[in-house]
Design an enzyme around this catalytic site. Structure first.
Site, PDB file in Angstrom:
ATOM      1  N   SER A   1      -2.129  10.198   0.070  1.00  0.00           N
ATOM      2  CA  SER A   1      -3.584  10.171  -0.064  1.00  0.00           C
ATOM      3  C   SER A   1      -4.287   9.800   1.235  1.00  0.00           C
ATOM      4  CB  SER A   1      -3.987   9.165  -1.148  1.00  0.00           C
ATOM      5  OG  SER A   1      -3.622   7.852  -0.769  1.00  0.00           O
TER       6      SER A   1
ATOM      7  N   GLY B   1      -2.823   4.635   2.521  1.00  0.00           N
ATOM      8  CA  GLY B   1      -1.731   3.677   2.700  1.00  0.00           C
ATOM      9  C   GLY B   1      -0.991   3.349   1.427  1.00  0.00           C
ATOM     10  N   SER B   2      -0.918   4.297   0.494  1.00  0.00           N
ATOM     11  CA  SER B   2      -0.401   3.991  -0.845  1.00  0.00           C
ATOM     12  C   SER B   2       1.075   3.597  -0.851  1.00  0.00           C
ATOM     13  CB  SER B   2      -0.639   5.177  -1.790  1.00  0.00           C
ATOM     14  OG  SER B   2      -0.111   6.365  -1.250  1.00  0.00           O
ATOM     15  N   SER B   3       1.900   4.231  -0.019  1.00  0.00           N
ATOM     16  CA  SER B   3       3.335   3.905  -0.030  1.00  0.00           C
ATOM     17  C   SER B   3       3.588   2.480   0.457  1.00  0.00           C
ATOM     18  CB  SER B   3       4.114   4.901   0.833  1.00  0.00           C
ATOM     19  OG  SER B   3       4.027   6.192   0.296  1.00  0.00           O
TER      20      SER B   3
ATOM     21  N   GLU C   1      10.534  -0.371   5.119  1.00  0.00           N
ATOM     22  CA  GLU C   1      10.143   1.042   5.213  1.00  0.00           C
ATOM     23  C   GLU C   1      10.675   1.728   6.462  1.00  0.00           C
ATOM     24  OE1 GLU C   1       6.192   2.650   3.735  1.00  0.00           O
ATOM     25  OE2 GLU C   1       5.694   0.573   4.252  1.00  0.00           O
TER      26      GLU C   1
ATOM     27  N   ASP D   1      -0.808  -0.461   7.495  1.00  0.00           N
ATOM     28  CA  ASP D   1      -0.968  -0.486   6.044  1.00  0.00           C
ATOM     29  C   ASP D   1      -0.394  -1.750   5.420  1.00  0.00           C
ATOM     30  OD1 ASP D   1      -2.005   1.993   6.485  1.00  0.00           O
ATOM     31  OD2 ASP D   1      -0.265   3.087   5.714  1.00  0.00           O
TER      32      ASP D   1
END
Length: 352
Positions: free
Chosen positions: A121, A124-126, A158, A170
């Site tokens: 999106s 920064g959703s992950s 990550e 993020d």
């Protein structure tokens, strides 16, 4: 760790972490650029979240369920899960928590997650999901981690453990919350500077912003990999764009602190033009078309949030023009969202 806390069957642990809007400097938080030149990013968290619930069990099993993705992973309770298949973020966080904080002793539980924004999106959703999951484990296992610890751990999981391409902003935005001017230096040194923004300035910005979901997510890794390659090869056009992004973060900070909204709009525009220089796939014909559309219908500035290529477009306009622009955007193929800023970073709580 308190074993009674860990194995209480009647407890439910929940957490959430806020998504963010990148206002300026995005991309300069990615290595090796920030290692060579130092990076600066200005972002703000919004009232959209990643959520995590942990329900401890005693059945010797692990269950991950991502409700928004409709993905389910079930496994025996082991010290290390294979990093393959669905929900690698969930697997990666579990492996690090067990290794670093449980002495290698497996855990047994059900975990349910979902996000207010889809993957890809640009919000920064992950990384925000990783922060929310870590925060839930912290609450459950009573782990003594501060804000910098949480963000750094999320980044390590990550980028190092899972080898996923991306930057650092993020994780810190989701952990700290609010308006932050963040500096990224070599050797993974990060300094978070919370900004004290006057309420009237926050209100004016909130009433001036529109989020428009283009309807297409994108693989940010491909964009970021191109930026990394350009930095290593010292591609002059890409580097010029990155240097401009970094400078505009300082300008944007001053505009927001002083309530210079014309300066804010101009800075947003310069940042978008600079961003497009950093990789060939930042924009595309549809994004260019939507950009022209919003600018022709009352917007003062617009940019794609995050790495680019799709996801959410952030649109800045006169509050008097916002309703009209929203109504026109509703007739297009994307989705319009209005959002508010949030002050708090990731949070967790327990139900008994």
């Amino acid at each position: 760790m308190d074993q009674n806390l860990i194995w209480s069957k009647d407890m439910i642990i929940r957490s959430k972490a806020p998504l963010r809007l990148g206002l300026a400097g995005g991309g300069t938080d990615v290595s090796p650029y920030c290692d060579y030149y130092g990076g600066t990013v200005l972002n703000v968290t919004i009232d959209m979240y990643a959520y995590c619930t942990i329900e401890p069990t005693e059945d010797g099993e692990i269950e991950f369920y991502a409700a928004d993705r409709n993905e389910l992973v079930q496994a025996d309770s082991v010290a290390e899960l294979p990093i393959e298949g669905d929900l690698v973020l969930h697997r990666g966080v579990y492996n690090r928590i067990v290794s670093d904080y449980c002495g290698g002793k497996p855990l047994s539980f059900r975990m349910t997650t979902y996000s207010d924004a889809p993957a890809g999106s640009g919000l920064g959703s992950s990384s925000t999901m990783v922060v929310a999951i870590i925060k839930a484990y912290m609450e459950w296992l009573n782990l003594p981690l501060g804000e910098y610890d949480i963000a750094a751990l999320a980044y390590q999981i990550e980028r190092v453990d899972l080898g996923l391409s991306g930057g650092k902003q993020d994780q810190y935005a989701a952990t700290f919350g609010g308006f932050n001017f963040i500096e990224f230096e070599k050797d993974d040194r990060v300094i978070v500077n919370p900004l004290r923004i006057k309420n009237w300035i926050k209100n004016e910005l909130e009433n001036s912003l529109i989020l428009y979901y283009t309807g297409t997510s994108r693989d940010s890794a491909k964009i970021i990999d191109e930026q990394i390659k350009s930095t290593k090869e010292k591609n002059s056009n890409s580097l010029e764009g990155m240097h401009t992004l970094k400078r505009e973060a300082y300008v944007m900070k001053e505009c927001i602190l002083k309530g210079d909204f014309d300066g804010f709009a101009a800075c947003l525009q310069r940042g978008w033009e600079a961003k497009k220089k950093t990789a060939s796939v930042i924009s595309n014909p549809f994004i260019d078309e939507m950009y022209r559309f919003v600018m022709d219908n009352g917007a003062k500035a617009a940019k794609i949030s995050g790495a680019g290529g799709g996801g959410f477009m952030m649109i800045y306009c006169d509050p008097v023009q916002r309703f009209s622009l929203v109504e026109k955007l509703k007739k297009t193929q994307g989705t319009v969202m209005l959002t508010s800023f949030t002050e708090r970073g990731t949070q967790a709580w327990t139900l008994y």
